[in-house]
Design a protein around this motif. Structure first.
Motif, PDB file in Angstrom:
ATOM      1  N   VAL A  42       0.851  -1.188   0.000  1.00  0.00           N
ATOM      2  CA  VAL A  42       0.000   0.000   0.000  1.00  0.00           C
ATOM      3  C   VAL A  42       0.889   1.241   0.000  1.00  0.00           C
ATOM      4  N   SER A  49      -6.595  10.311   1.218  1.00  0.00           N
ATOM      5  CA  SER A  49      -6.813   9.185   0.296  1.00  0.00           C
ATOM      6  C   SER A  49      -5.884   8.019   0.621  1.00  0.00           C
ATOM      7  N   SER A  50      -4.659   8.295   1.065  1.00  0.00           N
ATOM      8  CA  SER A  50      -3.766   7.185   1.408  1.00  0.00           C
ATOM      9  C   SER A  50      -4.184   6.530   2.720  1.00  0.00           C
ATOM     10  N   ALA A  53      -6.817   4.156   1.655  1.00  0.00           N
ATOM     11  CA  ALA A  53      -6.168   3.011   1.005  1.00  0.00           C
ATOM     12  C   ALA A  53      -5.554   2.086   2.052  1.00  0.00           C
ATOM     13  N   TYR A  56      -8.271  -0.003   3.710  1.00  0.00           N
ATOM     14  CA  TYR A  56      -8.695  -1.091   2.825  1.00  0.00           C
ATOM     15  C   TYR A  56      -7.630  -2.185   2.793  1.00  0.00           C
ATOM     16  N   VAL A 142      -2.310  -1.431  -3.361  1.00  0.00           N
ATOM     17  CA  VAL A 142      -3.451  -0.576  -3.051  1.00  0.00           C
ATOM     18  C   VAL A 142      -2.961   0.862  -2.971  1.00  0.00           C
ATOM     19  N   GLY A 144      -4.438   5.208  -3.026  1.00  0.00           N
ATOM     20  CA  GLY A 144      -5.553   6.139  -2.991  1.00  0.00           C
ATOM     21  C   GLY A 144      -5.582   6.934  -4.280  1.00  0.00           C
ATOM     22  N   ALA A 158      -2.270   6.402  -9.644  1.00  0.00           N
ATOM     23  CA  ALA A 158      -3.064   5.178  -9.806  1.00  0.00           C
ATOM     24  C   ALA A 158      -3.180   4.783 -11.275  1.00  0.00           C
ATOM     25  N   VAL A 171      -7.551   0.848  -6.613  1.00  0.00           N
ATOM     26  CA  VAL A 171      -7.574   2.296  -6.385  1.00  0.00           C
ATOM     27  C   VAL A 171      -8.747   2.609  -5.480  1.00  0.00           C
ATOM     28  N   ILE A 172      -8.473   3.223  -4.363  1.00  0.00           N
ATOM     29  CA  ILE A 172      -9.501   3.579  -3.388  1.00  0.00           C
ATOM     30  C   ILE A 172      -9.813   5.061  -3.538  1.00  0.00           C
TER      31      ILE A 172
END
Length: 173
Positions: A42, A49-50, A53, A56, A142, A144, A158, A171-172
């Protein structure tokens, strides 16, 4: 003449042995902790956003019963040699952000559920994430999503990673 060998000149340069380079690369590749092999990589920089990620990726690592490889790519700034008009040279800038992120992660309760390590790299984010994924033979990467004008102009991390990666990229938003 049969059986006669010419002596090598003393000033002759040795040609690099490609097998030695391959063996050194394999040694470097397998120097990672085997407990994290086939884990989840990750990208993490502390942004919102990270962090999503990371959340997740923690769930994913827990479901797979694998380790979590958290990667922070440190800053590298281009410097230009003006007089010689040479291509830019990248200079490593001390990035204490990795130390701060490591301390924050060490204190995080949600990371106690999975084994994890923090890996610091310097360079292009996409290349470094994929390289860590290759070294650890990761099951997935993974990241963000990035927002804003910079991502639209230069392409998002991403998007670039999804085009070049040899493993699944999640991609989250």
């Amino acid at each position: 003449m049969a059986g006669h060998k010419n002596p090598e000149p003393a000033d002759r340069k040795q040609v690099a042995d490609p097998m030695a380079d391959l063996e050194a690369a394999e040694e470097t590749r397998h120097s990672c902790d085997p407990a994290f092999r086939h884990g989840v990589v990750v990208g993490f920089d502390g942004s919102t956003s990270s962090e999503r990620a990371l959340a997740y990726a923690i769930g994913m690592a827990r479901r797979f019963s694998s380790g979590l490889i958290i990667v922070h790519v440190a800053n590298r700034l281009p410097t230009t040699v003006w007089a010689g008009c040479e291509p830019p040279v990248f200079v490593d800038v001390p990035d204490h952000r990795t130390e701060v992120l490591g301390l924050e992660l060490a204190c995080a309760d949600h990371l106690s559920e999975v084994p994890w390590i923090l890996v610091e790299r310097g360079g292009d984010i996409c290349h470094e994430l994929e390289e860590v994924g290759r070294e650890y033979e990761a099951d997935a990467i993974v990241v963000g999503s990035t927002q804003g004008i910079v991502g639209r102009i230069f392409g998002t991390v991403a998007g670039r990673l999804a085009r070049r990666a040899q493993r699944p990229v999640i991609v989250i938003p």
